[in-house]
Design an enzyme around this catalytic site. Structure first.
Site, PDB file in Angstrom:
ATOM      1  N   GLU B  60      34.660  48.654  49.951  1.00 27.45           N
ATOM      2  CA  GLU B  60      35.282  48.680  51.277  1.00 27.45           C
ATOM      3  C   GLU B  60      34.557  49.596  52.245  1.00 27.45           C
ATOM      4  OE1 GLU B  60      36.849  48.966  48.417  1.00 27.45           O
ATOM      5  OE2 GLU B  60      37.918  47.066  48.333  1.00 27.45           O
ATOM      6  N   HIS B 129      49.724  47.110  46.820  1.00 30.52           N
ATOM      7  CA  HIS B 129      49.706  45.791  47.446  1.00 30.52           C
ATOM      8  C   HIS B 129      50.800  45.629  48.496  1.00 30.52           C
ATOM      9  CE1 HIS B 129      47.428  45.041  43.762  1.00 30.52           C
ATOM     10  NE2 HIS B 129      46.920  43.980  44.342  1.00 30.52           N
TER      11      HIS B 129
HETATM   12  C1  TPP Z   1      39.574  49.297  46.119  1.00 24.41           C
HETATM   13  C2  TPP Z   1      40.009  47.906  45.786  1.00 24.41           C
HETATM   14  N1  TPP Z   1      39.528  46.867  46.487  1.00 24.41           N
HETATM   15  C3  TPP Z   1      39.920  45.615  46.220  1.00 24.41           C
HETATM   16  C4  TPP Z   1      40.816  45.369  45.219  1.00 24.41           C
HETATM   17  C5  TPP Z   1      41.288  43.944  44.957  1.00 24.41           C
HETATM   18  N2  TPP Z   1      40.754  43.490  43.673  1.00 24.41           N
HETATM   19  C6  TPP Z   1      41.513  43.565  42.562  1.00 24.41           C
HETATM   20  S1  TPP Z   1      40.661  43.107  41.218  1.00 24.41           S
HETATM   21  C7  TPP Z   1      39.286  42.768  42.104  1.00 24.41           C
HETATM   22  C8  TPP Z   1      38.048  42.285  41.411  1.00 24.41           C
HETATM   23  C9  TPP Z   1      37.597  43.228  40.348  1.00 24.41           C
HETATM   24  O1  TPP Z   1      36.501  42.703  39.669  1.00 24.41           O
HETATM   25  P1  TPP Z   1      35.850  43.448  38.437  1.00 24.41           P
HETATM   26  O2  TPP Z   1      35.567  44.863  38.769  1.00 24.41           O
HETATM   27  O3  TPP Z   1      34.710  42.624  37.992  1.00 24.41           O
HETATM   28  O4  TPP Z   1      36.997  43.471  37.322  1.00 24.41           O
HETATM   29  P2  TPP Z   1      37.739  42.226  36.655  1.00 24.41           P
HETATM   30  O5  TPP Z   1      38.916  41.909  37.513  1.00 24.41           O
HETATM   31  O6  TPP Z   1      36.765  41.113  36.569  1.00 24.41           O
HETATM   32  O7  TPP Z   1      38.174  42.700  35.321  1.00 24.41           O
HETATM   33  C10 TPP Z   1      39.504  43.008  43.460  1.00 24.41           C
HETATM   34  C11 TPP Z   1      38.522  42.768  44.524  1.00 24.41           C
HETATM   35  C12 TPP Z   1      41.314  46.477  44.515  1.00 24.41           C
HETATM   36  N3  TPP Z   1      42.202  46.337  43.538  1.00 24.41           N
HETATM   37  N4  TPP Z   1      40.904  47.725  44.801  1.00 24.41           N
END
Ligand code: TPP
Ligand code: MG
Lengths: 428, 336
Positions: B60, B129
């Site tokens: 972000e 959220h």
């Molecule tokens: C700071 C932040 N930005 C955005 C999100 C929304 N979000 C939740 S999970 C996710 C993707 C995460 O991907 P990854 O790190 O590959 O983990 P995975 O979900 O694949 O286990 C996002 C963008 C969040 N939870 N926290």
């Protein structure tokens, strides 16, 4: 319920590692050794991305092959560098790993079903990532401390977290499910990557205390883009703290493929921070365990942090609120289904003649028992009460909040029947 | 006029902006192929290409930081923060850079950045959220902060925000995304209500009820229910949170003599405090009673099974209205 094997495993590892590892000559790996390992690891293609994912992440980087001890076909391949790290894993332990893998998949599938039935608000499936979670978590001692993301519910299970406690937060019944200190695992982190810094600080504390335990942090491929994770890598390297960075590269961050996050293999990023790394077949429970033990051993000996990239695949949706058909190719899923983390152990057990009907029945019974316990625990969970909203904000009374709490209690009381206060309009 | 959902109206407004100005560029996590986790940007990447509707890596601070660079270069970035609770990694770039660059450069550099943030609760989600972080930003000089409460405003204001040469935080009440309403897509932005103005939604004589974003609907429901009891509530949709259009609120309070402000965000240091203080300063002698705030509590946003207690409901708002009117209410007999 039948979670004995899980619990004894934790204790078993703890007892063994507490003293013996240091004394007898177990192999150790320093950063210069890691380079050597890269040259000799197996040449399996696992993790190079599916057909639908376009160019594999890392195709532009130095690239390196995966550490693998069990092939997708269930063949145990020997590996001079990593075999010694799992030489204690005999038939019985292999069976027990298989049991845990199966139980965790069952937990995950049951939780997904509970969400579909309206019993959970949300669930982040770990389908396909069981080996990465079990292999690493079962390498830990009780006094090691875990900082994970929301997806490591299999790790939580291995740490001994009560099944009902795992679900609490997803049912919306509490702000978290367990006391981190009873299982030495922080509750799930939703802010992507934040936990890596917490783990680094915890490891600084271990280091200051002169203890021989380690901190382990789990995060995703997407998380590696966040500032927090990069800052954690800087701190961990700078202070040479006893920490394992465990990146579950499941190829997706919601709808974004891993190649958007990194132009080199994720493991290769670590070298830029001066941190040795291992790239392991994340669907190979044994290889994951070996790699994690290597990293933990280094941490315990004062050798600093290690970065592990576990190459795996998110076979389910990001969460139950997600629809992956909107962004990924079904073929990709098929490719990865052929590399299933549980099937390969099953085949291996079969080859070894260990997959008796009796054992299979035992594993089924245990999975059934776990699913029953999960469901009953979920549905039977006590409902929180209205005034719980005001609890635990501060450790000492706070005049602002006390006043609001008092006013809200009066408000509820003004209805006579407190349920009436929220039934009409509620949160609408 | 076309019937459409709130989310669709924002989508349509974004589409218009992309069509009208080649310098408009959308960035965010999962906004392209997926069309955003709420589908607000659905179809835009397909129609405008990957260089104008950009799926960014998961970071972000980088999203806002690079938007600043694009703005330096003459672009009009419209960035999405996926959920309210994920804006904090970008807080430094917003507060220290976006908000201050025009001032720092004595007007030489403009920051026409629009930051879209789905906000507020009531959707049964886990932590981070459902937050209402607007006051952090209204407290930051150099930012404009707006929020919309209906599809027509969603459509109009997103375009006004994008056209603004100042940085704008555009808060979208996510629990209203699926609400439908009539939208005039041919509306002339120059004659439409400016984004900085509040709007009187229902005229009334007994009490002024100020709401914004997700609670505007709740406030209107409260006004309807109160009318049955013979109480006449004037509902104002604040729309702009920074700056607040005090002229509209003041005119209303001069008429009604009573003020109730409601928001989901916690009470202390919130918009309700700001509006109550300013109105008290401006027309103290027209007030018949102390201003009343009906807000979320000063707690981290609670888990979903109890969130309905935290969120101001119609009944809780009506209890506040009773208090302003000196009618029997839950705090009768207590002082203040
Ligand atoms: C700071 C932040 N930005 C955005 C999100 C929304 N979000 C939740 S999970 C996710 C993707 C995460 O991907 P990854 O790190 O590959 O983990 P995975 O979900 O694949 O286990 C996002 C963008 C969040 N939870 N926290
Ligand atoms: Mg991922």
């Amino acid at each position: 319920m039948n979670i004995v094997s899980r619990v004894t495993n934790i204790r078993g590892n703890g007892a063994r590692a507490a003293g013996s590892r240091r004394d007898h000559k177990s192999p150790t790996l320093r950063s210069h050794d890691v380079k050597r390992v890269r040259a000799i690891v197996s040449t399996d293609e696992t993790g190079k991305g599916g057909s639908g994912a376009g160019a594999p992440a890392g195709s532009a980087g130095t690239g390196r092959n995966l550490i693998q001890l069990i092939t997708p076909d269930g063949e145990r391949v020997s590996h001079p560098e990593f075999d010694p790290w799992v030489k204690d894993i005999g038939d019985e332990q292999l069976c027990s790993l298989y049991e845990d893998l199966t139980a965790i998949r069952r937990i995950d599938v049951e939780a997904t079903a509970l969400q579909r039935q309206g019993e959970l608000g949300l669930w982040p499936p770990l389908l396909g990532q069981e080996a990465a979670q079990v292999g690493s978590a079962r390498a830990l001692r009780h006094d090691d401390f875990v900082f994970s993301s929301y997806r490591e519910n299999g790790v939580a299970y291995c740490r001994g977290v009560d099944l009902t406690d795992i679900l609490k937060v997803w049912r919306g019944n509490a702000s978290s499910g367990w006391d981190p200190y009873t299982v030495n695992m922080a509750t799930p982190q939703i802010i992507i990557g934040a936990q890596t810094l917490h783990a680094t600080g915890y490891a600084m504390g271990i280091q200051n205390d002169g203890a021989d335990s380690a901190a382990v942090t789990y995060f995703g491929d997407g998380a590696t883009s966040e500032g927090d994770v990069n800052e954690a890598l800087v701190f961990a390297a700078s202070f040479q703290v006893p920490l394992v960075f465990f990146c579950s590269n499941n190829h997706w961050a919601i709808s974004e493929p891993v190649r958007l996050q990194s132009h080199v293999q994720i493991a290769d990023r670590a070298s830029g921070f001066g941190i040795p790394s291992l790239r392991v077949d994340g669907n190979d429970v044994l290889a994951v365990m070996a790699a994690t033990r290597v990293a933990l051993d280094r941490a315990r000996r004062g050798g600093g942090p290690t970065f592990i990239e576990a190459v795996t695949y998110r076979m389910g949706p990001h969460t139950t609120a997600d629809d992956p058909t909107r962004y990924r190719d079904a073929n990709e899923l098929e490719d990865w289904a052929a590399k299933d983390p549980i099937d390969r152990v099953k085949t291996l057990l079969d080859r070894k003649g260990l997959l008796t009907e009796q054992f299979r029945q035992h594993v089924r019974d245990r999975a059934d028992a776990v699913a029953r316990e999960l469901r009953a625990g979920c549905i039977g969970m006590p409902e929180p009460e209205a005034m719980d909203v005001f609890k635990h904000v501060y450790s000492a009374p706070n005049s602002w909040l006390d006043r609001q709490e008092d006013h809200y209690a009066r408000y509820l009381a003004s209805f006579g029947d407190p349920a009436g206060a929220t039934s009409q309009e509620g949160a609408r | 006029m076309t019937q459409m959902t709130f989310a669709r109206a924002i989508n349509s407004g974004l589409r218009k902006s992309l069509e009208n100005d080649p310098k408009v560029i959308l960035m965010g996590e999962d906004i392209g192929t997926l069309g955003g986790v709420f589908r607000v940007t659905a179809g835009l990447q397909k129609d405008f290409g990957k260089h104008r509707v950009v799926d960014t890596p998961l970071a972000e601070s980088a999203i806002i930081g690079t938007a600043i660079g694009l703005a330096y270069r003459g672009y009009r970035p419209v960035v999405e923060i996926q959920f309210d609770g994920f804006i904090y990694p970008a807080f430094d770039q917003i507060v220290s850079q976006v908000a201050k660059l025009h001032y720092r450069t004595q007007g030489a550099v403009k920051m026409p950045i629009t930051i879209r943030v789905p906000f507020g609760g009531g959707i049964g989600s886990p932590e981070h959220h459902s937050e209402s972080p607007e006051a952090y930003f209204t407290h930051t000089s150099g930012l404009r902060v707006v929020t919309v409460s209906n599809p027509q405003d969603a459509y109009t204001v997103i375009q006004q925000a994008i056209q603004s040469d100042d940085p704008v935080l555009y808060f979208e009440p996510k629990r209203r995304y699926h609400d439908k309403g009539e939208v005039d897509e041919g509306i002339d932005l120059r004659t439409a209500t400016p984004m900085g103005e509040a709007r009187v939604l229902t005229e009334g004589t007994d009490v002024t009820l100020v709401a914004y974003g997700p609670l505007v609907k709740t406030a209107r429901d409260a006004a309807t229910a109160a009318a049955d009891e013979g109480i006449s509530i004037e509902v104002i949709d604040l729309r702009s949170l920074a700056p607040v259009d005090y002229a509209t609120v003041e005119a209303s309070v001069r008429k009604t003599g009573r003020l109730v402000v409601t928001h989901e965000a916690g009470q202390s240091g919130g918009l309700g405090a700001e509006v109550a203080a300013s109105i008290t300063e401006r027309c103290f002698y027209h007030l018949e009673a102390a201003p009343v705030r009906v807000t979320g509590f000063d707690v981290p946003y609670p888990y979903s099974k109890v969130e309905m207690h935290h969120l101001p409901s119609m009944d809780r708002i009506l209890d506040g209205v009773d208090r302003a009117l000196g009618r029997p209410n839950s705090l009768s007999g207590l002082e203040g």
